[in-house]
Design an enzyme around this catalytic site. Structure first.
Site, PDB file in Angstrom:
ATOM      1  N   GLU A  61       4.288  -2.357  49.537  1.00 53.78           N
ATOM      2  CA  GLU A  61       5.484  -3.134  49.881  1.00 53.78           C
ATOM      3  C   GLU A  61       5.901  -2.949  51.349  1.00 53.78           C
ATOM      4  O   GLU A  61       7.008  -2.472  51.640  1.00 53.78           O
ATOM      5  CB  GLU A  61       6.638  -2.771  48.943  1.00 53.78           C
ATOM      6  CG  GLU A  61       6.322  -3.106  47.494  1.00 53.78           C
ATOM      7  CD  GLU A  61       7.462  -2.810  46.525  1.00 53.78           C
ATOM      8  OE1 GLU A  61       8.475  -2.220  46.956  1.00 53.78           O
ATOM      9  OE2 GLU A  61       7.333  -3.158  45.338  1.00 53.78           O
ATOM     10  N   GLU A 119       1.833  -4.316  40.923  1.00 52.93           N
ATOM     11  CA  GLU A 119       2.955  -3.877  40.091  1.00 52.93           C
ATOM     12  C   GLU A 119       3.522  -5.096  39.385  1.00 52.93           C
ATOM     13  O   GLU A 119       3.642  -6.166  39.992  1.00 52.93           O
ATOM     14  CB  GLU A 119       4.071  -3.234  40.923  1.00 52.93           C
ATOM     15  CG  GLU A 119       3.713  -1.938  41.606  1.00 52.93           C
ATOM     16  CD  GLU A 119       4.878  -1.375  42.417  1.00 52.93           C
ATOM     17  OE1 GLU A 119       6.030  -1.826  42.205  1.00 52.93           O
ATOM     18  OE2 GLU A 119       4.640  -0.503  43.266  1.00 52.93           O
TER      19      GLU A 119
END
Length: 692
Positions: free
Chosen positions: A305, A424
């Site tokens: 991220e 994810e």
């Protein structure tokens, strides 16, 4: 798109009447000797409108083979659209599946398996006959075909656990995946965020549950020395290496990364580019060296991220590009197995917005490396993921967001022969420590849909599990039904319904009740209570997608009409996991007056068997009150939460932080459909409440 990827993709397409060459990889020439006997098991574990998944297991009953070719006919016009562990082509209804380099040898009584996705219309009958190297597979020993001569060029011997070498096939083999979340990424140490030390037994349990890959999120920021060397703590590196080794020993594909480093120090790159990039380079240089000779089943992910302070999205895209390019250079130049190891590159924030996807595609074009993988994350439609703004149901908006997201990712990357890992996924606020934020049945619908839509778009998924799914101390699933839906979604669809509950008032007559079936291309098989099948006609009827539970059946199912769940039945479909339906007795919840403060305020509530769905807050003039003022519906658990054991609904300090002094009307929505109102008055830090 330029270079290696498109060239390989074009080469994999067969012109004219041939439908497709579906796995790009090195297939050896099929050996010329015939089988003297063979057996084929052809199964269809999943089928949906217009598509299906097939598994094929071929057992050689005769002499060992150095190369194999299996043929069969599709009689209803079906076509293969994607395959794994075999090279598959078709022409005029004849399908040919040939061995890959790693599974060419097939000894006596040995079995080789491959699979494929296909398309169909009308009907999808299974093939009735197969030939292996020209010999019919009848399950018995047969005479070799005289037209087939012995092989003269032996193929490489497979390993004890053959693995695909083509990047697309390799990433497909990683499905499904599981995250060891809130563990090696926890700050300051492995157990700081509530999980126990990782054990071999944990990894063995995860593997035994059907997971093929494991992502190891790792935070390095407090595990290395100062500049300029940034030397990684050897004990920490040894611990990471130990868990990687255990995982590989369990036959997992393994992915490691730089995890919370993204927001701890990498995000400062715009204001201190030299220091941040030097640190990043030093860490990946050490990691590339430490794992240089590890097998190809170990995969590197550049950053989790990625995010940057004081930048626009477009500027952030460029900075992610710089880090991904540097990561690629470091790993490739380190030699050994790193020269062609799979490298996983994220978008900015691992976002699925089209602009972010396009920016990452530009990086792939520039690097022109066939062994790169794109990664994004997916936590669903945000109002549903956290239960705000009335996002209580898996509805058409949530479904369309999922479809649009997966379509964008597929069309940008997979359609250009770039594998994708959804590194994810889950819902943000599904957690055993926050029960009721997401209603269980609505969550199950989401799980079912993610599995289907990812599978049909060739996206590999890695569920985020920070302890909310697998109880790591007990090595058991916290909710077995949730796991069963996970598992079913890997290969098939499951039927669901408009709800997983039927609420019945405690007093008054009991009447028939309706639910809408979501059959998802399957056929409804009936209702069961435990091992007893309910009787169609007297217990229930089905008209189209409407399931009606009759009055007599409902009378029996509510039993003594005690508050709460009286009984559970399940709807079974032709595939997938059954859909449980709870029969619940309730009465309208009641509340009483309360006094308290903005830091401690609870409304006494008798729930009477009902469950809270959401809460709306409005000022006397009708405008929205409290945080997230764009909606009257507040965020479940962040702003309010039920306490069923204590008989109360708690209003959080975070709610009052953004509530003006004066009167506020609260409307509580329950899963039975009941709504009740309650008035509160805030004056400074003092709060009083009364029934509306």
């Amino acid at each position: 798109m330029q270079g290696v990827r498109r060239a390989r993709w074009r080469a994999s397409v067969i012109a004219g009447s041939v439908a497709a060459l579906l796995v790009a990889g090195t297939a050896v020439a099929v050996g010329a000797q015939a089988a003297t006997g063979c057996r084929v098991a052809y199964t269809v574990p999943a089928q949906w409108p217009g598509g299906f998944t097939a598994d094929v297991a071929v057992t050689n009953l005769g002499e060992p083979l150095d190369g194999w070719s299996l043929e069969w006919s599709f009689t209803a016009g079906q076509e293969v659209t994607q395959a794994w562990n075999a090279t598959v082509s078709s022409s005029e209804g004849i399908v040919t599946a040939e061995n890959m380099s790693y599974n060419a040898e097939l000894g006596t009584d040995e079995t080789v398996s491959f699979g494929f996705n296909g398309s169909w219309s009308g009907t999808n009958p299974e093939p009735t006959s197969f030939t292996l190297n020209g010999v019919s597979c009848t399950g018995d020993i047969a005479t070799p075909s005289p037209s087939v001569s012995p092989s003269v060029s032996p193929s490489p011997s497979p390993t004890s656990s053959p693995r695909p070498s083509d990047p697309m096939a390799m990433v497909a083999a990683m499905e499904p995946g599981w995250n060891l979340g809130n563990t090696l990424d926890a700050i300051p140490d492995e157990t700081a965020w509530g999980n126990p030390l990782t054990s071999e037994a944990l990894l063995q349990q995860v593997r035994s549950q059907g997971y093929n890959s494991i992502r190891l999120p790792i935070t390095w920021s407090n595990r290395h020395g100062p500049a300029p060397d940034y030397t990684i703590d050897p004990d920490w590196l040894d611990r990471v290496r130990e868990i990687v080794d255990w995982s590989l020993a369990e036959d997992f594909y393994v992915m490691i990364n730089l995890h919370h480093d993204s927001w701890q120090w990498i995000n400062a790159y715009p204001n201190d580019p030299t220091t941040v990039m030097d640190r990043y380079t030093a860490l990946w240089t050490q990691l590339a060296d430490a794992f240089r000779d590890y097998p190809k089943e170990l995969v590197f992910e550049s950053i989790n991220e990625p995010q940057f302070a004081d930048t626009s999205d477009a500027e952030g895209d460029q900075l992610v590009h710089e880090f991904n390019v540097e990561f690629h250079r470091i790993v490739r130049e380190s030699g050994g197995n790193n020269t062609d190891r799979l490298l996983v590159l994220p978008t900015l924030h691992t976002s699925t917005d089209q602009a972010r996807l396009d920016a990452l595609l530009t990086t792939f074009d520039q690097l022109d490396d066939a062994n790169l993988v794109a990664t994004v994350h997916f936590y669903g439609w945000w109002p549903f993921s956290v239960n705000i703004a009335g996002g209580t149901h898996y509805d058409a908006t949530v479904e369309q967001d999922l479809i649009d997201t997966f379509d964008r990712v597929h069309d940008t990357f997979v359609a250009n022969d770039i594998p994708v890992i959804i590194g994810e996924w889950a819902l943000l606020n599904w957690d055993h420590t926050r029960p009721g934020v997401i209603q269980r049945g609505e969550f199950l619908k989401f799980l079912e849909a993610v599995g289907y839509h990812a599978r049909t778009r060739e996206l590999t998924t890695m569920v985020w599990d920070a302890g909310q799914f697998l109880h790591r101390e007990e090595l058991q699933w916290r909710d077995q039904g949730v796991y069963e839906m996970f598992k079913a979604s890997w290969t098939s669809r499951s039927g669901t319904a408009s709800a997983d509950h039927v609420y019945v008032p405690q007093s008054g007559s009991i009447t028939s009740r309706d639910l809408t079936l979501n059959q998802n291309g399957l056929s409804f098989q009936g209702l069961w209570q435990d091992d007893e099948q309910l009787a169609e006609g007297s217990d229930y009827t089905v008209a189209g997608d409407t399931l009606t539970l009759t009055g007599p059946a409902m009378t029996r199912l509510v039993d003594d009409r005690a508050y709460g769940v009286n009984s559970t039945i399940e709807a079974r479909f032709s595939q997938g996991t059954p859909w449980q339906i709870n029969i619940i007795t309730y009465d309208t919840p009641t509340q009483t007056t309360a006094t308290g403060t903005t830091s401690s305020f609870a409304i006494p509530t008798e729930f009477h068997g009902d469950q809270l769905a959401t809460m709306a807050a409005r000022y006397a003039d009708g405008s929205n009150a409290g945080p997230a003022e764009w909606t009257p519906f507040k965020e479940f658990w962040q702003h309010f939460q039920p306490d069923y054991d204590a008989g109360a609904i708690i209003l959080k300090p975070e709610f009052f932080d953004e509530v003006d002094d004066g009167q506020v009307t609260l409307t509580f929505h329950f899963w039975s459909g009941t709504q009740i109102t309650y008035e509160i008055v805030k004056s400074g830090s003092t709060v009083t409440g009364s029934t509306g």
